[in-house]
Design an enzyme around this catalytic site. Structure first.
Site, PDB file in Angstrom:
ATOM      1  N   ARG A 176       0.827  -1.212   0.000  1.00 24.64           N
ATOM      2  CA  ARG A 176       0.000   0.000   0.000  1.00 24.64           C
ATOM      3  C   ARG A 176       0.861   1.262   0.000  1.00 24.64           C
ATOM      4  O   ARG A 176       0.585   2.203  -0.736  1.00 24.64           O
ATOM      5  CB  ARG A 176      -0.916   0.001   1.225  1.00 24.64           C
ATOM      6  CG  ARG A 176      -1.806   1.227   1.325  1.00 24.64           C
ATOM      7  CD  ARG A 176      -2.710   1.164   2.531  1.00 24.64           C
ATOM      8  NE  ARG A 176      -3.638   0.054   2.469  1.00 24.64           N
ATOM      9  CZ  ARG A 176      -4.482  -0.255   3.449  1.00 24.64           C
ATOM     10  NH1 ARG A 176      -4.486   0.465   4.563  1.00 24.64           N
ATOM     11  NH2 ARG A 176      -5.300  -1.272   3.328  1.00 24.64           N
ATOM     12  N   GLU A 266      -7.555 -24.634   9.122  1.00 25.59           N
ATOM     13  CA  GLU A 266      -6.429 -25.311   9.747  1.00 25.59           C
ATOM     14  C   GLU A 266      -6.900 -25.992  11.028  1.00 25.59           C
ATOM     15  O   GLU A 266      -7.654 -25.401  11.794  1.00 25.59           O
ATOM     16  CB  GLU A 266      -5.311 -24.300  10.058  1.00 25.59           C
ATOM     17  CG  GLU A 266      -4.720 -23.672   8.798  1.00 25.59           C
ATOM     18  CD  GLU A 266      -3.617 -22.659   9.083  1.00 25.59           C
ATOM     19  OE1 GLU A 266      -3.271 -22.480  10.270  1.00 25.59           O
ATOM     20  OE2 GLU A 266      -3.098 -22.065   8.130  1.00 25.59           O
ATOM     21  N   HIS A 285       1.637 -24.821   8.623  1.00 26.00           N
ATOM     22  CA  HIS A 285       1.782 -23.489   9.226  1.00 26.00           C
ATOM     23  C   HIS A 285       2.931 -23.491  10.236  1.00 26.00           C
ATOM     24  O   HIS A 285       2.809 -22.981  11.359  1.00 26.00           O
ATOM     25  CB  HIS A 285       0.490 -23.031   9.890  1.00 26.00           C
ATOM     26  CG  HIS A 285       0.302 -21.548   9.818  1.00 26.00           C
ATOM     27  ND1 HIS A 285      -0.916 -20.938   9.653  1.00 26.00           N
ATOM     28  CD2 HIS A 285       1.204 -20.536   9.881  1.00 26.00           C
ATOM     29  CE1 HIS A 285      -0.775 -19.626   9.623  1.00 26.00           C
ATOM     30  NE2 HIS A 285       0.518 -19.355   9.765  1.00 26.00           N
TER      31      HIS A 285
END
Length: 322
Positions: A176, A266, A285
Site C-alpha cells: 500500500r 487449519e 503453518h
C-alpha cells in the site's frame, strides 16, 4: 498465584517446552483439546491469556474470563482477535512483532526452492527406490534469473528480499505504501502495481495481513493473469487465496506449483483436494516455529506477562495494540 491461559492447544512435547519457560510464581492453564469451547471452559480462572494459533478470541471468550488483566499474542497476526471486543473491555493487548520474521523468511525461501525443484515428489519417489534423475530433473527449474514478486513488504517480506539478493533474481514488490527509494536500493527491489507483479513474476510470494480488503486477494482473475507455469507461495494466511480457484489453476497447469504453509481451514484435512496435487508442497503453518523462534516467542511473551504483573509495563518489549 496469577494464572496464564494458553489459548492454543499444544501436545505433550511442545507443552513441556512451554512449561519450562513459565516465570516463577505463575501457573499455566493448558487446553485439554483444541477449540474455542475449550478456551471458554478453561478461562474463568485466567489472569492472563497467552494467545496463539487460530482460535477466535471474541466477546464470548472474554466474557468467560472475568479476572483477565491482559492479553499477550505470541505471534504477529491479529485476524483471530476481536479488537473491538478487547478494546471495549479495556484490556491491554501486546503483540511480539517481528520475533519470528527471519524464520518465516527462511521457510519462504525453502518453499520457493522446494517447489521449483519438486522436492516433495522427488523425495517420495527416491524413498520408494525409484532413481528418476533425468525424468524428474528436466521438470525442475532454477531460481537464478527469475522474477520474484513480493506482495507485502513488512518484517517478513523484507527479510525475504534480503535473502534473495544472493540468488541473482529480479525482485519486485507491491504494498500500500511504497518504500523510500534509498530503502528500495538497499533491498534491491523495484515497486510495481499489483497487476504488473502478477503478470510479470515467475514466483509470487504473499506477505500481507489478512483483513476485509485482502480476503481472497488472489482469486480467479488474478490467477488467470499470471504467467503460465508461475509458482505461488503463501506463508501468511490461507484466506488470502481463493483455494478452489487455485486448485483449478494447478490442475490446468496455468499455475505451475504452489508452496503453502497457510490454509483457509487449519488443520488441513488429509483428504483435501490440494493434498492430492503433486505440484503442491505443503507444510502445517510451521514457518514461524523452530526451536529457536518458539523459545524466543513464548519466552518473550511470558516475560512480558511477568513484567505487567509486576507493574513494569513500560519495560515490555512488545507493541501494545490496544
Amino acid at each position: 498465584m496469577p494464572k496464564i491461559l494458553l489459548t492454543n492447544y499444544y501436545g505433550s512435547k511442545p507443552l513441556a517446552f512451554v512449561q519450562k519457560l513459565v516465570p516463577e510464581g505463575f501457573e499455566l492453564i493448558p487446553l485439554e483439546q483444541p477449540g474455542q469451547d475449550e478456551v471458554i471452559r478453561r478461562a474463568a480462572d485466567a489472569d492472563y491469556m497467552l494467545v496463539g494459533g487460530r482460535t477466535r478470541i471474541d466477546a464470548k471468550v472474554l466474557d468467560s474470563a472475568p479476572k483477565l488483566k491482559m492479553i499477550q499474542r505470541s505471534g504477529v497476526g491479529l485476524d483471530s482477535l476481536d479488537l473491538e471486543a478487547i478494546r471495549a473491555r479495556g484490556l491491554p493487548l501486546y503483540v511480539n512483532e517481528g520475533i519470528n520474521a527471519r524464520s518465516v523468511a527462511e521457510h519462504t525461501l525453502m518453499l520457493i526452492l522446494g517447489t521449483l525443484r519438486r522436492i516433495g515428489e522427488v523425495n517420495t519417489v527416491t524413498h520408494e527406490g525409484q532413481w528418476l534423475k533425468h525424468e524428474m530433473g528436466i521438470d525442475c527449474h532454477d531460481l537464478f534469473g527469475k522474477q520474484i514478486g513480493l506482495i507485502g513488504l513488512g518484517s517478513i517480506g523484507t527479510h525475504v528480499a534480503e535473502i534473495l539478493k544472493a540468488f541473482g533474481v529480479n525482485t519486485v514488490y507491491f504494498k500500500r505504501n511504497r518504500l523510500e527509494s534509498d530503502r528500495e536500493n538497499q533491498l534491491n527491489v523495484r515497486y510495481v502495481s499489483l497487476q504488473e507483479l502478477l503478470e510479470g513474476s515467475d514466483i509470487i510470494s504473499l506477505h500481507t495481513a489478512l483483513n476485509d480488503e485482502t480476503f481472497n486477494l488472489i482469486g480467479r482473475d488474478e490467477l488467470a493473469s499470471m504467467k503460465d507455469g508461475a509458482v505461488l507461495i503463501n506463508t501468511a494466511r490461507g484466506g488470502l487465496i481463493d483455494e478452489a480457484a487455485m486448485l483449478d489453476s494447478l490442475k490446468s497447469g496455468q499455475l505451475g506449483g504452489a508452496g503453502l504453509d497457510a490454509f483457509s481451514e487449519e488443520p488441513m484435512l488429509s483428504n483435501h483436494p490440494l493434498m492430492e496435487m503433486n505440484n503442491v508442497l505443503a507444510t502445517p503453518h510451521i514457518g514461524s516455529i523452530t526451536a529457536e523462534t518458539f523459545a524466543g516467542m513464548i519466552g518473550g511473551a511470558l516475560e512480558n506477562i511477568a513484567l505487567f504483573e509486576g507493574g513494569k509495563s513500560e519495560q515490555i518489549s512488545a507493541r501494545r495494540v490496544v
